[in-house]
Design an enzyme around this catalytic site. Structure first.
Site, PDB file in Angstrom:
ATOM      1  N   GLY A 197       0.797  -1.227   0.000  1.00 18.37           N
ATOM      2  CA  GLY A 197       0.000   0.000   0.000  1.00 18.37           C
ATOM      3  C   GLY A 197       0.823   1.267   0.000  1.00 18.37           C
ATOM      4  CB  CYS A 232      -2.182   8.723   2.824  1.00 17.48           C
ATOM      5  SG  CYS A 232      -0.811   8.626   1.726  1.00 17.48           S
ATOM      6  NE  ARG A 237       4.417   4.985   7.760  1.00 19.07           N
ATOM      7  CZ  ARG A 237       3.715   4.983   6.643  1.00 19.07           C
ATOM      8  NH1 ARG A 237       3.660   6.043   5.893  1.00 19.07           N
ATOM      9  NH2 ARG A 237       3.060   3.895   6.270  1.00 19.07           N
ATOM     10  CD  GLU A 278     -28.618  -2.329  -9.838  1.00 22.72           C
ATOM     11  OE1 GLU A 278     -29.444  -2.418 -10.741  1.00 22.72           O
ATOM     12  OE2 GLU A 278     -27.558  -3.003  -9.817  1.00 22.72           O
TER      13      GLU A 278
HETATM   14  P1  IMP Z   1      -6.154   4.009   6.909  1.00 22.32           P
HETATM   15  O1  IMP Z   1      -6.511   2.705   7.567  1.00 22.32           O
HETATM   16  O2  IMP Z   1      -6.824   4.198   5.592  1.00 22.32           O
HETATM   17  O3  IMP Z   1      -6.375   5.170   7.825  1.00 22.32           O
HETATM   18  O4  IMP Z   1      -4.591   3.947   6.565  1.00 22.32           O
HETATM   19  C1  IMP Z   1      -3.614   3.683   7.538  1.00 22.32           C
HETATM   20  C2  IMP Z   1      -2.277   3.534   6.856  1.00 22.32           C
HETATM   21  O5  IMP Z   1      -1.886   4.761   6.238  1.00 22.32           O
HETATM   22  C3  IMP Z   1      -1.121   3.228   7.793  1.00 22.32           C
HETATM   23  O6  IMP Z   1      -1.046   1.887   8.172  1.00 22.32           O
HETATM   24  C4  IMP Z   1       0.080   3.665   6.954  1.00 22.32           C
HETATM   25  O7  IMP Z   1       0.492   2.684   6.043  1.00 22.32           O
HETATM   26  C5  IMP Z   1      -0.466   4.833   6.178  1.00 22.32           C
HETATM   27  N1  IMP Z   1      -0.078   6.128   6.768  1.00 22.32           N
HETATM   28  C6  IMP Z   1       0.032   6.488   8.055  1.00 22.32           C
HETATM   29  N2  IMP Z   1       0.342   7.792   8.195  1.00 22.32           N
HETATM   30  C7  IMP Z   1       0.471   8.272   6.960  1.00 22.32           C
HETATM   31  C8  IMP Z   1       0.792   9.574   6.430  1.00 22.32           C
HETATM   32  O8  IMP Z   1       0.974  10.558   7.134  1.00 22.32           O
HETATM   33  N3  IMP Z   1       0.867   9.646   5.074  1.00 22.32           N
HETATM   34  C9  IMP Z   1       0.668   8.581   4.261  1.00 22.32           C
HETATM   35  N4  IMP Z   1       0.309   7.374   4.696  1.00 22.32           N
HETATM   36  C10 IMP Z   1       0.222   7.216   6.031  1.00 22.32           C
END
Ligand code: IMP
Length: 504
Positions: free
Chosen positions: A313, A320, A419, A486
């Site tokens: 991902g 993000c 990160r 739908e």
């Molecule tokens: P969510 O479940 O859609 O909220 O996504 C969570 C995931 O987003 C985390 O496990 C990370 O892989 C990613 N993530 C966390 N913080 C950030 C950020 O600041 N920018 C981009 N991706 C992030």
């Protein structure tokens, strides 16, 4: 010339499952959601670490603290304690999770003796707890001076400036359990003295935990509880590719069961170097995941570098903005499908099955089922868990509604530059995440139960009693934008918003 992926990059919302034959055996009660988390020789051996539900909580400050870790392990999943804090603090969090024996709860609502009734009410609003410990220094492990429950005060009759020492039950009048006692010994005291909660203290009167009557009962209601050989909760922890020589030994020593390199982009030499260092020092005894990748090449790289599981991902997380900021990423469904194919090929070639985790972008519960059907062994969720009582953030009121705060690791608030590390200076020059609110959703257990119930029902519709069977049998279709319309309630005036309510 550049490589072009000719298929568009798709998200989970662009797919649905088409039912398969379900036999009479195919009931939600018969479904097992057990899933591997680390690589193993499939067919020859069992994985050394499995979960009872396919859900882990994200490696984030606003998601995975120690309280979340205990609550999720109780339901059968794993939290990865966030690594964007000092080595000492992260290791201490892991140590506290491992020190929490099932049924023993660390005190989260503590006050010092100079606190007042007004402080009690504020704390109650913040944590939702009615039992509070009064300790000498106001900490969770301070010398216990007394406890307070909502039976000890009447807001309408008392001056808000009244000191807690005037109305708490003082230590001398408390029945306490001694640190080291078993859960059933604690429960015997609860029954004998008709208590609702039993503080556990050490020989110096320091508070260690509480055992609650309701928790003892509910302990028996957690058939999926994920415990290690010593009946301690299983917990994971995030690491980075900079300070692993200090962080990994500290986390291993603290008792972390599994580690994960936390990076927004894992197809890098830094990850290979980190994995090699861990293998050279610990062999296979330390379990470590790596990521994130979004294609077959990235998967193969991390598989060959020795990852125990691989996370998928880039850019799909709810907080993000990586795709907007840097123009990199891939639709989460497309990435999961391609990496799953690469994982199956790798298994055919080597006999080694490497679990894969779809990380981020889960909006609806059915997205989890789709991710599993597409080949993921488990999913990582941030937003989902951030909404719960057990997340490490404060509950706040925004426009009359309870909310929790949820911020990205790449936001200015988290400052988790490791990160997003591409070598060089130790700082973030631009953000890749936002700071946000999410609606407060109550206790983790209630929400997870509902989510799992939906997953199990859908699996039965597909004729699958295990995740592996779902992956083999699932029939997945793309949807058009009009068929999405739908699929919701349409052309009617919906009476209430209780669609997601549990049927009583
Ligand atoms: P969510 O479940 O859609 O909220 O996504 C969570 C995931 O987003 C985390 O496990 C990370 O892989 C990613 N993530 C966390 N913080 C950030 C950020 O600041 N920018 C981009 N991706 C992030």
């Amino acid at each position: 010339m550049a490589t072009y992926f000719t298929e568009p990059s798709r998200t989970f919302s662009e797919y649905l499952l088409v039912p398969g034959y379900s036999s009479c055996e195919c009931t939600p009660a018969n479904v097992s959601l057990k899933t591997p988390i680390v690589k193993f020789r499939k067919g020859e051996e069992e994985p050394s670490l499995t979960m009872n539900i396919p859900m882990v909580s994200a490696i984030m400050q606003s998601v995975s603290g120690e309280r979340m870790a205990c609550a999720l392990a109780r339901e059968g999943g794993i939290s990865f304690i966030y690594g964007s804090q000092s080595v000492e603090n992260e290791a201490a969090m892991v140590r506290r999770v491992k020190a929490t024996k099932a049924g023993f709860v660390r005190s989260d609502s503590n006050l010092s003796p100079d606190a007042t009734l007004a402080d009690v009410l504020a704390k109650k609003e913040e944590t939702g707890h009615s039992t509070m410990a009064i300790t000498e220094d106001g900490s969770a492990e301070g010398k216990l001076l007394g406890i307070l429950t909502s039976r000890d005060y009447r807001v309408s009759r008392m001056d808000p400036n009244t000191k807690v020492t005037a109305f708490m039950t003082p230590y001398e009048k408390l029945i306490c359990g001694r640190d080291g006692c078993s859960l059933s010994q604690a429960n015997d005291l609860i029954w004998e003295y008709k208590l609702n909660q039993l503080p556990i203290v050490d020989e110096e009167q320091h508070l260690k935990a509480f055992v609650f009557r309701k928790d003892y009962d509910s302990h028996k209601e957690h058939p999926n509880e994920l415990l290690d050989g010593d009946k301690r909760y299983v917990v994971g922890a995030g690491i980075n590719t900079r300070d692993y020589e200090q962080r990994v030994p500290a986390l291993v020593e603290a008792g972390a069961d599994v580690l994960c390199i936390d990076s927004s982009e894992g197809f890098s030499e830094w990850q290979a170097i980190t994995l090699k260092w861990i293998r050279d020092r610990y062999g296979d005894s330390v379990k470590v995941g790596a990521g994130n990748v979004v294609d077959a090449e990235g998967f193969r790289f991390l598989a060959e570098a020795g990852a125990d599981f691989i996370k998928i991902g880039i850019g799909g997380g709810s907080i993000c903005i990586t795709r907007e900021q840097k123009g990199i990423g891939r639709g989460q469904a497309t990435a999961t499908i391609e990496v799953a194919r690469a994982r199956d090929e790798y298994y055919k070639e080597t006999g080694i099955y490497i679990p894969i985790c779809s990380d981020g972008g889960i909006v609806h519960d059915y997205h989890i089922t789709l991710a599993l059907a597409m080949g993921a062994d488990f999913v990582m969720l941030g937003r989902y868990f951030s909404r719960f009582e057990e997340s490490p953030t404060k509950k706040v009121t925004v426009n009359g509604t309870y909310m929790k705060e949820y911020w990205g690791e790449g936001s200015a608030r988290a400052r988790n530059w490791q990160r997003y590390d591409m070598g060089g200076a130790n700082k973030l020059s631009f953000v890749e995440g936002v700071d946000s609110y999410v609606p407060y959703a109550g206790a983790l257990k209630d929400n997870v139960d509902l989510t799992l119930s939906k997953i199990k029902h859908t699996m039965c519709n597909c004729g699958a009693l295990t995740i592996e069977e779902l992956q083999q049998k699932a029939k997945i279709t793309l949807v058009s934008s009009t068929s999405i319309v739908e699929g919701g309630a349409h052309d009617v005036v919906v009476k209430d918003n209780t669609l997601d309510a549990k049927v009583k």
